[in-house]
Motif scaffolding. Structure first.
Motif, PDB file in Angstrom:
ATOM      1  N   LEU B  78      42.746  56.700  43.406  1.00 23.12           N
ATOM      2  CA  LEU B  78      41.392  56.727  42.857  1.00 23.12           C
ATOM      3  C   LEU B  78      40.892  58.141  42.610  1.00 23.12           C
ATOM      4  O   LEU B  78      39.876  58.341  41.968  1.00 23.12           O
ATOM      5  N   SER B  79      41.593  59.129  43.187  1.00 23.75           N
ATOM      6  CA  SER B  79      41.063  60.486  43.052  1.00 23.75           C
ATOM      7  C   SER B  79      42.017  61.429  42.330  1.00 23.75           C
ATOM      8  O   SER B  79      43.233  61.289  42.428  1.00 23.75           O
ATOM      9  N   GLY B  80      41.427  62.344  41.609  1.00 25.14           N
ATOM     10  CA  GLY B  80      42.176  63.428  40.982  1.00 25.14           C
ATOM     11  C   GLY B  80      41.815  64.702  41.720  1.00 25.14           C
ATOM     12  O   GLY B  80      40.653  64.922  42.024  1.00 25.14           O
ATOM     13  N   ILE B  81      42.811  65.514  42.043  1.00 22.46           N
ATOM     14  CA  ILE B  81      42.548  66.662  42.907  1.00 22.46           C
ATOM     15  C   ILE B  81      43.108  67.943  42.301  1.00 22.46           C
ATOM     16  O   ILE B  81      44.285  68.011  41.945  1.00 22.46           O
ATOM     17  N   VAL B  82      42.254  68.929  42.181  1.00 28.30           N
ATOM     18  CA  VAL B  82      42.702  70.257  41.714  1.00 28.30           C
ATOM     19  C   VAL B  82      42.345  71.270  42.789  1.00 28.30           C
ATOM     20  O   VAL B  82      41.169  71.464  43.084  1.00 28.30           O
ATOM     21  N   THR B  83      43.358  71.856  43.412  1.00 30.28           N
ATOM     22  CA  THR B  83      43.088  72.956  44.342  1.00 30.28           C
ATOM     23  C   THR B  83      44.083  74.059  44.046  1.00 30.28           C
ATOM     24  O   THR B  83      45.091  73.820  43.385  1.00 30.28           O
ATOM     25  N   PHE B 158      38.095  65.802  42.519  1.00 27.89           N
ATOM     26  CA  PHE B 158      37.829  66.898  43.446  1.00 27.89           C
ATOM     27  C   PHE B 158      38.308  68.192  42.810  1.00 27.89           C
ATOM     28  O   PHE B 158      39.498  68.326  42.494  1.00 27.89           O
ATOM     29  N   LEU B 159      37.398  69.118  42.617  1.00 26.07           N
ATOM     30  CA  LEU B 159      37.780  70.374  41.984  1.00 26.07           C
ATOM     31  C   LEU B 159      37.454  71.525  42.922  1.00 26.07           C
ATOM     32  O   LEU B 159      36.297  71.732  43.275  1.00 26.07           O
ATOM     33  N   THR B 188      32.798  60.534  39.339  1.00 24.66           N
ATOM     34  CA  THR B 188      32.100  61.391  40.293  1.00 24.66           C
ATOM     35  C   THR B 188      32.883  62.684  40.443  1.00 24.66           C
ATOM     36  O   THR B 188      34.093  62.648  40.649  1.00 24.66           O
ATOM     37  N   VAL B 189      32.186  63.803  40.290  1.00 21.16           N
ATOM     38  CA  VAL B 189      32.882  65.087  40.415  1.00 21.16           C
ATOM     39  C   VAL B 189      32.381  65.810  41.659  1.00 21.16           C
ATOM     40  O   VAL B 189      31.177  65.993  41.831  1.00 21.16           O
ATOM     41  N   PHE B 190      33.318  66.177  42.508  1.00 21.66           N
ATOM     42  CA  PHE B 190      32.994  66.951  43.709  1.00 21.66           C
ATOM     43  C   PHE B 190      33.539  68.345  43.458  1.00 21.66           C
ATOM     44  O   PHE B 190      34.745  68.569  43.457  1.00 21.66           O
ATOM     45  N   LEU B 191      32.642  69.284  43.201  1.00 24.46           N
ATOM     46  CA  LEU B 191      33.057  70.598  42.740  1.00 24.46           C
ATOM     47  C   LEU B 191      32.768  71.658  43.799  1.00 24.46           C
ATOM     48  O   LEU B 191      31.621  71.876  44.162  1.00 24.46           O
TER      49      LEU B 191
END
Lengths: 261, 302
Positions: B78-83, B158-159, B188-191
């Motif tokens: 369900l989530s896309g993650i960029v770190t 998640f960015l 939903t963007v968690f930045l």
């Protein structure tokens, strides 16, 4: 999530196969062991003068009974008792190269975290890593076996004018024992690579701890080959069971946090 | 609908460092939440807890009702993650990387390829798609990471510092894309960022974190009221009556502290009625940066 695991196996496998230098290096040692070495044996057998002492010694062996000549007895012994041992070692050596960097290699390239963000459980990632190394070892092993058989039979035909059929032992070794032992080794090495902090550390612990232990067991194998094929089969089944248990249980206590440390 | 929730989420590392203390927050669909704070404040720890990479010491969190700690593989779907630590393979090309990750997320081969191509186009990477990743610049890698995170059409993104290393044009393009994702697709963007100006451009709500504790959260208006209870009004005028008690800060320049916008017409009328000439009236809107520093300074004084 079969697609995902398959994708991961394919990616890892391609990583080694597309690196031609590494792949040819992986093939050279097995080919030396299975082509050059047996060829030297065969040529030596053919050209050395007959020694009555050796003949007497060999006549004690049960295999001598069915063979026409000393040359053929010796050749058949090499084919059926010495060479199978190589096929216990070749897949382990090949797989260890890839297995040792399975997790820690990804960690060093900073791709492990990305991989962990995929919708796969740790167990699935672990198993995919194991299968990739295992598959490579089986490919190398199969290529070596085919090449060995072709070269040996040709040489036998031209030197002694006769072909020797591989014994039924080969079937058990190639299809059961060699894959099972290789799978045990790969599982242990991949597990080690999940704990290691660097590829070097992982390779060292694989080469210094796991490989000698398994090669020692494999080295004792000539004796087992002289026994009944059913014992061989039983041993194979035990090894397969052990490999399966290891594969299922190895990743039990690992967490993402531990892996990324 | 709440997509991300955290309840008294805490994390203490094995060394004893308290990285996150009792964090409680909830995010709705289509929201762009700016999680702001200096380096080492606990932003990345929060992302790692929400993605199941770390296990919380206490408290709990959920992504669309799924606990990432117990079912990380479902949460990841369900989530896309960029770190910055989540890199891709240097020995593969841009498109090969995306196709691999698409397959890893369970996309069929054809779908994966199509999706990868369209994302590469959107992020202006089509020309570089067949080049090995080793030749990519930091900005290109960053954009490819965003493409990777969007492959499986996540519900939550998640960015972690997504525009660090991007040139202004690419940063603007990425911003536009994030805004669209939230607005049109309800993602939903968690930045997480410490670039406050950048955050102010795209976020709809903010949370300020320092040393593992949430200082404050809300829309920019809410935070502004909290940080600056009175508003500052700059007036350029002549012959301002003394009775208005404006602070003089130059020739014909004054400032006034007001509580509400409604006071402005009243003030202007008084100056005009007293025979003054007004050249400009400017209500000072503290930027996110001003608010951030005011709130963090306030915390230190406590």
């Amino acid at each position: 999530m079969k697609t995902a695991m398959y994708a991961l196996i394919k990616k890892d496998f391609r990583g080694v196969a597309s690196n031609r230098r590494l792949f040819s290096a992986l093939l050279i040692v097995p080919l030396v062991l299975t082509i050059i070495l047996p060829s030297i044996f065969l040529v030596t057998i053919h050209f050395v003068p007959d020694n009555p002492d050796v003949a007497n010694l060999l006549s004690l062996l049960p295999e001598a009974a069915g063979m026409e000549s000393l040359e053929l007895t010796l050749s058949s012994m090499i084919l059926n008792y010495i060479l199978p041992v190589f096929f216990m070692m070749i897949p382990i050596m090949t797989a260890s190269i890839m297995a040792a960097s399975a997790f820690v290699g990804e960690k060093e390239r900073h791709t492990l975290e990305t991989l962990l963000y995929c919708p796969l459980t740790l167990k699935q990632i672990f198993q995919a890593k194991v299968w990739a190394s295992f598959l490579l070892s089986m490919v190398v092993s199969l290529i070596s076996f085919t090449a060995m058989l072709l070269v040996m039979e040709t040489e036998l035909f031209f030197l002694m004018g006769k072909l020797i059929l591989p014994s039924v032992n080969w079937l058990v070794v190639m299809l059961l024992l060699s894959p099972a032992i290789s799978l045990i080794a790969v599982t242990l090495i991949v597990r080690g690579s999940a704990k290691a902090q660097s590829v070097e550390e992982s390779q060292q612990s694989a080469v210094f701890l796991i490989l000698p232990l398994i090669l020692l067991i494999a080295g004792q194998f000539t004796g087992v080959l002289l026994m009944n094929v059913w014992i061989l089969l039983g041993l194979g089944i035990v090894c397969v069971a052990l490999a399966w248990i290891l594969l299922q249980k190895s990743m039990g206590r690992f967490t993402y946090e531990k892996l990324l440390q | 609908m709440e997509t991300v929730t955290m309840q008294a989420l805490s994390k203490t590392y094995p060394g004893g460092k308290e990285a996150l203390k009792q964090l409680s927050l909830s995010l709705g669909a289509g929201e762009v939440f700016g999680f702001l704070g200096p380096n080492g404040a606990g932003k990345t720890t929060t992302v790692k807890l929400l993605t199941g990479i770390l296990a919380p010491s206490s408290g709990c969190c959920s992504i669309m009702g799924i606990n990432p700690n117990t079912q990380p593989e479902k949460a990841h779907l369900l989530s896309g993650i960029v770190t910055e630590h989540a890199q891709m393979y240097d020995n593969l090309s841009g498109i090969e990387n995306l196709i691999f990750y698409a397959a890893a997320f369970g996309l069929a081969q054809k779908d994966g390829k199509q999706r990868a191509e369209s994302l590469l186009k959107e992020l202006e990477l089509t020309e570089a798609k067949d080049r090995k990743l080793a030749t990519y610049s930091t900005g290109m890698r960053q954009r490819l990471s965003l493409a990777r995170a969007l492959l499986h059409r996540p519900k939550v993104l998640f960015l972690d510092e997504p525009t660090s290393g991007l040139d202004p044009e690419s940063a603007q393009n990425v911003n536009q894309m994030i805004r669209n994702l939230a607005h049109k697709e309800g993602i939903t963007v968690f930045l997480c960022t410490h670039q406050l100006r950048y955050a102010q451009e795209i976020c709809t709500r903010y949370g300020l974190i320092e040393q593992g504790s949430l200082l404050s959260s809300g829309t920019i208006e809410e935070l502004r009221t909290q940080a600056f209870p009175s508003k500052s009004l700059q007036i350029q005028a002549s012959a301002v009556p003394e009775s208005l008690h404006l602070t003089k800060c130059g020739t014909n320049e004054f400032t006034a502290e007001i509580q509400d916008k409604q006071e402005i017409p009243h003030l202007v009328r008084k100056i005009v009625e007293a025979g003054g000439n007004i050249y400009s009236v400017n209500l000072v809107q503290p930027s996110l940066e001003d608010i951030y520093f005011a709130l963090t300074a306030g915390k230190k004084e406590d």
